[in-house]
Scaffold this motif. Structure first.
Motif, PDB file in Angstrom:
ATOM      1  N   THR A   8       0.822  -1.208   0.000  1.00  0.00           N
ATOM      2  CA  THR A   8       0.000   0.000   0.000  1.00  0.00           C
ATOM      3  C   THR A   8       0.858   1.261   0.000  1.00  0.00           C
ATOM      4  O   THR A   8       0.596   2.207  -0.751  1.00  0.00           O
ATOM      5  N   PHE A   9       1.905   1.255   0.829  1.00  0.00           N
ATOM      6  CA  PHE A   9       2.783   2.423   0.894  1.00  0.00           C
ATOM      7  C   PHE A   9       3.488   2.656  -0.439  1.00  0.00           C
ATOM      8  O   PHE A   9       3.572   3.788  -0.921  1.00  0.00           O
ATOM      9  N   ALA A  10       3.995   1.598  -1.042  1.00  0.00           N
ATOM     10  CA  ALA A  10       4.693   1.742  -2.320  1.00  0.00           C
ATOM     11  C   ALA A  10       3.767   2.315  -3.390  1.00  0.00           C
ATOM     12  O   ALA A  10       4.151   3.224  -4.141  1.00  0.00           O
ATOM     13  N   LEU A  11       2.549   1.800  -3.463  1.00  0.00           N
ATOM     14  CA  LEU A  11       1.597   2.318  -4.453  1.00  0.00           C
ATOM     15  C   LEU A  11       1.215   3.760  -4.160  1.00  0.00           C
ATOM     16  O   LEU A  11       1.055   4.579  -5.074  1.00  0.00           O
ATOM     17  N   TRP A  12       1.053   4.087  -2.884  1.00  0.00           N
ATOM     18  CA  TRP A  12       0.691   5.458  -2.537  1.00  0.00           C
ATOM     19  C   TRP A  12       1.786   6.425  -2.970  1.00  0.00           C
ATOM     20  O   TRP A  12       1.506   7.492  -3.527  1.00  0.00           O
ATOM     21  N   VAL A  13       3.041   6.069  -2.710  1.00  0.00           N
ATOM     22  CA  VAL A  13       4.156   6.940  -3.083  1.00  0.00           C
ATOM     23  C   VAL A  13       4.207   7.117  -4.597  1.00  0.00           C
ATOM     24  O   VAL A  13       4.389   8.234  -5.101  1.00  0.00           O
ATOM     25  N   VAL A  14       4.037   6.020  -5.331  1.00  0.00           N
ATOM     26  CA  VAL A  14       4.109   6.085  -6.791  1.00  0.00           C
ATOM     27  C   VAL A  14       2.997   6.957  -7.355  1.00  0.00           C
ATOM     28  O   VAL A  14       3.206   7.696  -8.325  1.00  0.00           O
ATOM     29  N   ASN A  15       1.825   6.894  -6.754  1.00  0.00           N
ATOM     30  CA  ASN A  15       0.682   7.620  -7.297  1.00  0.00           C
ATOM     31  C   ASN A  15       0.458   8.995  -6.667  1.00  0.00           C
ATOM     32  O   ASN A  15      -0.500   9.687  -7.014  1.00  0.00           O
ATOM     33  N   ASN A  16       1.340   9.389  -5.751  1.00  0.00           N
ATOM     34  CA  ASN A  16       1.217  10.706  -5.105  1.00  0.00           C
ATOM     35  C   ASN A  16       2.571  11.399  -5.053  1.00  0.00           C
ATOM     36  O   ASN A  16       3.007  11.860  -3.993  1.00  0.00           O
ATOM     37  N   ARG A  17       3.221  11.458  -6.192  1.00  0.00           N
ATOM     38  CA  ARG A  17       4.527  12.098  -6.263  1.00  0.00           C
ATOM     39  C   ARG A  17       4.436  13.551  -5.804  1.00  0.00           C
ATOM     40  O   ARG A  17       3.539  14.295  -6.208  1.00  0.00           O
ATOM     41  N   GLY A  18       5.366  13.956  -4.955  1.00  0.00           N
ATOM     42  CA  GLY A  18       5.407  15.321  -4.470  1.00  0.00           C
ATOM     43  C   GLY A  18       4.651  15.546  -3.181  1.00  0.00           C
ATOM     44  O   GLY A  18       4.808  16.590  -2.549  1.00  0.00           O
ATOM     45  N   GLU A  19       3.826  14.562  -2.763  1.00  0.00           N
ATOM     46  CA  GLU A  19       3.091  14.713  -1.520  1.00  0.00           C
ATOM     47  C   GLU A  19       4.023  14.436  -0.335  1.00  0.00           C
ATOM     48  O   GLU A  19       4.833  13.516  -0.380  1.00  0.00           O
ATOM     49  N   PRO A  20       3.905  15.219   0.737  1.00  0.00           N
ATOM     50  CA  PRO A  20       4.750  14.972   1.921  1.00  0.00           C
ATOM     51  C   PRO A  20       4.284  13.741   2.684  1.00  0.00           C
ATOM     52  O   PRO A  20       3.110  13.381   2.649  1.00  0.00           O
ATOM     53  N   PHE A  21       5.195  13.085   3.363  1.00  0.00           N
ATOM     54  CA  PHE A  21       4.843  11.967   4.228  1.00  0.00           C
ATOM     55  C   PHE A  21       5.876  11.855   5.343  1.00  0.00           C
ATOM     56  O   PHE A  21       6.993  12.347   5.233  1.00  0.00           O
ATOM     57  N   ASP A  22       5.468  11.215   6.411  1.00  0.00           N
ATOM     58  CA  ASP A  22       6.331  11.050   7.577  1.00  0.00           C
ATOM     59  C   ASP A  22       7.219   9.840   7.355  1.00  0.00           C
ATOM     60  O   ASP A  22       6.735   8.732   7.113  1.00  0.00           O
ATOM     61  N   LEU A  23       8.533  10.039   7.455  1.00  0.00           N
ATOM     62  CA  LEU A  23       9.460   8.947   7.199  1.00  0.00           C
ATOM     63  C   LEU A  23       9.326   7.813   8.216  1.00  0.00           C
ATOM     64  O   LEU A  23       9.714   6.684   7.933  1.00  0.00           O
TER      65      LEU A  23
END
Length: 350
Positions: free
Chosen positions: A276-291
């Protein structure tokens, strides 16, 4: 602390642009503690958890392999696949969990860029073998109970061929980042390594690799598990309904139902956060997230080195009995396990 991603990429690691630094090398996860990403307590907590996974996972999986070597009665076709799963889990716990534990204690990746690539590759390889082994176990049980191929018998040679398939496919899935299709870099809090989900550099084609992994190394095994166990449950419920007067048949049906629920939930707990995290990152480029949230999926996936053997091996009465005997405890008799397996087979044949 939330971060976005930068587009100017160092070769071996990734630094969030939100840090606003002109000297990214000074923050290299291979050189200095990453205290700018989280507090020391977070790193030490992760170190303790990784130590737990390393200790327990290594112990259980070594016992699984040792028991199979020592006791001939464990050398069945299904148990070959369980041993294959144990070897994959051992690879994840020894390489991944131990390395991560050392790095979390130091608060950065102390072993250097080359070790990062090796660790990322080995853990991905073990994880892929583990995923496909779970699918093979489900397939084997579907063949044995539902008998879609009639009188076809799943023999040890078939089990060994399936084990070989898991390693060949896992190698094909985990090797590409070593040759330029994506890459292995520090992930999350920079103390473990995995495929590059974060960056958009066309040089590595990360998006296509993420989609490849999601499709063939998560979605397909999950679909196989759901399909096989769904048909298994339907078959058992129909047989149990036809043999409503048989207490042993009803008991077998309930036990298998609980087993299926635990297996599917265990699979999802281990691998759904990562996918889920990998797909979210791929589909939300530029969005901030907590490392810190990026670290959690990697930790859950490594936890499979404990979850899998507990579900598939320790809860197996035959393995449980042999382990207790090996440890000098009273293992009792495994007639109940044999009777249960026989009863389930009869239900499937009914």
């Amino acid at each position: 602390m939330k971060h976005s991603r930068n587009m100017e990429l160092p070769e071996d690691f990734w630094i969030p642009i939100a840090l606003d630094t002109d000297n990214i090398t000074a923050l290299s996860p291979f050189l200095v503690p990453q205290d700018h990403l989280a507090g020391a307590s977070t790193y030490y907590s992760m170190a303790v958890y990784m130590l737990f996974i390393f200790t327990v996972g290594t112990t259980i999986n070594v016992l699984t392999i040792a028991c199979t070597v020592q006791y001939k009665k464990l050398r069945s076709h299904l148990n070959y696949i369980l041993v294959n799963l144990a070897v994959a889990n051992l690879l994840v716990s020894v390489v991944g969990s131990f390395t991560s534990c050392c790095n979390f204690i130091s608060r950065y990746f102390i072993f250097g860029p080359l070790s990062c690539k090796i660790e990322g590759f080995m853990v991905t390889l073990g994880g892929m073998v583990s995923l496909w082994s779970l699918a093979v176990i489900a397939f084997e049980r579907w063949l044995m109970i539902c008998k879609p191929l009639g009188n076809f018998i799943f023999k040890p040679d078939h089990a060994l061929a399936c084990c070989a398939f898991t390693w060949v496919f896992a190698l094909l899935a985990s090797a590409p980042p070593l040759f330029g299709w994506s890459r292995y870099i520090p992930e999350g809090l920079q103390c473990s390594c995995g495929p590059d989900w974060y960056t958009t550099n066309n040089k590595y084609n990360n998006e296509s690799y993420v989609m490849f992994l999601f499709g063939f190394c998560f979605a397909v095994p999950l679909a196989t598990i759901i399909f096989c166990y769904s048909h298994l449950l339907i078959t058992l419920k129909m047989a149990a309904k036809a043999q409503a007067e048989s207490a042993s048949t009803q008991k077998a049906e309930k036990e298998v139902t609980r087993m299926v629920v635990v297996i599917v939930l265990g699979f999802l707990v281990c691998w759904l956060p990562y996918a889920t995290f990998a797909l979210w990152v791929v589909n939300n480029r530029g969005e901030p997230f907590d490392l810190r949230y990026a670290t959690a999926p990697a930790v859950f996936s490594k936890s499979s080195a404990v979850y899998n053997p507990v579900i598939y091996v320790v809860l197996n009465k035959q393995f449980q009995s042999c382990m207790m005997k090996m440890l000098g405890m009273s293992g009792g008799d495994d007639e109940e396990s044999t009777q249960s397996v026989t009863e389930v087979s009869k239900v499937g044949a009914a």
